[in-house]
Design an enzyme around this catalytic site. Sequence first.
Site, mmCIF file in Angstrom:
data_model
loop_
_atom_site.group_PDB
_atom_site.id
_atom_site.type_symbol
_atom_site.label_atom_id
_atom_site.label_comp_id
_atom_site.label_asym_id
_atom_site.label_seq_id
_atom_site.Cartn_x
_atom_site.Cartn_y
_atom_site.Cartn_z
ATOM 1 N N CYS A 106 2.284 -5.238 0.821
ATOM 2 C CA CYS A 106 1.700 -3.975 0.375
ATOM 3 C C CYS A 106 2.135 -2.813 1.272
ATOM 4 O O CYS A 106 3.320 -2.504 1.364
ATOM 5 C CB CYS A 106 0.186 -4.120 0.274
ATOM 6 S SG CYS A 106 -0.606 -2.885 -0.775
ATOM 7 N N HIS A 107 1.211 -2.162 1.968
ATOM 8 C CA HIS A 107 1.524 -1.036 2.844
ATOM 9 C C HIS A 107 1.915 -1.476 4.259
ATOM 10 O O HIS A 107 2.292 -0.637 5.079
ATOM 11 C CB HIS A 107 0.322 -0.083 2.934
ATOM 12 C CG HIS A 107 0.091 0.715 1.703
ATOM 13 N ND1 HIS A 107 -0.512 0.193 0.577
ATOM 14 C CD2 HIS A 107 0.388 2.008 1.417
ATOM 15 C CE1 HIS A 107 -0.586 1.131 -0.346
ATOM 16 N NE2 HIS A 107 -0.051 2.240 0.117
#
Length: 176
Positions: A106-107
Amino acid sequence: MRIAFLMAPEGVEQVELTEPWKAVQDAGHTPRLVSTTAGRIQAFNHLDKGDTFQVDQTVDEAAAEEYDALVLPGGVANPDALRLDDDAVRLVKTFCETGKLVAAICHAPWTLIEADVVRDRRLTSWPSLETDLRNAGAHWADEEVIVDEGTYTLVTSRKPDDLKAFNDAVVVQLGG
């Protein structure tokens, strides 16, 4: 094998912590929660508070030599806070420099950018990080999971929907 899960005191996407943790544990490995502060971390289910989890070791006490791999769960706030912590960035960089497995979802690649370890590496992430990763010299692709084997093995995925593929790739790379 001992696997470090690195996160900030709050902001980690809970499922991106708990599902890889369970996969690593089910494969016979020992996950440990490493954070920038002692105590408990606050996880989130997107924007809502989730559960809290006990920290096993603080990042200033941790050394890459103690672990066989590093998992970086996402969430927006989690990697944003980690990339501002010099000890966390140094630990991530050391994992990469010593050729250990690093997995980010994800991030979480924001922390990899800060550690300056993505240049010429092929990876994926949450789509909003594409420009950041390309600007840092990475080769970004919109794929469920990417395993890039170089001086260190990097496993990346885009989002919680990719967790099965991410977990499977991490476990395979750990030799299970």
